[in-house]
Design an enzyme around this catalytic site. Structure first.
Site, mmCIF file in Angstrom:
data_model
loop_
_atom_site.group_PDB
_atom_site.id
_atom_site.type_symbol
_atom_site.label_atom_id
_atom_site.label_comp_id
_atom_site.label_asym_id
_atom_site.label_seq_id
_atom_site.Cartn_x
_atom_site.Cartn_y
_atom_site.Cartn_z
ATOM 1 N N LYS A 45 119.165 43.666 -20.198
ATOM 2 C CA LYS A 45 119.237 42.623 -19.153
ATOM 3 C C LYS A 45 118.319 42.930 -17.981
ATOM 4 C CE LYS A 45 124.185 41.618 -19.573
ATOM 5 N NZ LYS A 45 125.402 41.524 -18.724
ATOM 6 N N LYS A 47 118.836 44.776 -15.693
ATOM 7 C CA LYS A 47 119.653 44.815 -14.466
ATOM 8 C C LYS A 47 119.930 46.278 -14.136
ATOM 9 C CE LYS A 47 122.491 40.569 -14.411
ATOM 10 N NZ LYS A 47 123.881 40.052 -14.356
#
Ligand code: C2G
Length: 130
Positions: A45, A47
């Site tokens: 992701k 992230k």
């Protein structure tokens, strides 16, 4: 017992997440949160979490609507999770509208409206611009 499942990173945890978890719980009696691991977040992701998986797990386990927190390690585990935990309903925010309709062969699939005015990005930007 009706079992509900939802997925996410939940970092930084905010009231938009709580709103989602509160509404998801209304679809059953037992809510499973499948929490993205640090590796999954970074590798899949892109992230970088502020709180570690263990810290995010502890926060979620303190929420009254949450009954179980398990790790999300890949995109492919959802069907197996739904089978293994005998899930009746899969719930996600509608930023994912349609993306998990393949689960309809295994359980009810519900997309709920996001809480529009809050996001982790907004929190970070607001703090930076204070
Ligand atoms: N959410 C919301 N309102 C917000 C922010 C988030 O309702 N203002 C919901 C999202 O729609 C999602 C859940 O809260 O259902 C968790 O959000 P994230 O942690 O951003 O989840 P995400 O990174 O999208 O991960 O396999 C699915 C992924 O793990 C979902």
């Amino acid at each position: 017992m009706k079992r509900v499942i939802t997925y996410g990173t939940f970092d930084l945890l905010h009231y938009g997440h709580i709103n989602l978890l509160k509404r998801a719980k209304k679809y059953g009696d037992y809510l499973i949160v499948v929490l993205s691991t640090d590796e999954f977040n970074w590798n899949m992701k892109q992230k970088k979490c502020y709180f570690s998986y263990e810290e995010r797990k502890a926060l979620l386990e303190a929420i009254r609507y949450v009954d179980l927190v398990i790790p999300e390690e890949n995109w492919e585990q959802k069907i197996n999770d739904v089978k293994e935990y005998h899930v009746d309903t899969f719930v996600m925010g509608n930023d994912w509208e349609g993306k998990f309709d393949f689960l309809k062969d295994y359980c009810e699939v519900v997309y709920l409206p996001r809480t529009p005015e809050i996001s982790t990005t907004k929190i970070k930007d607001d703090l930076l611009n204070k």
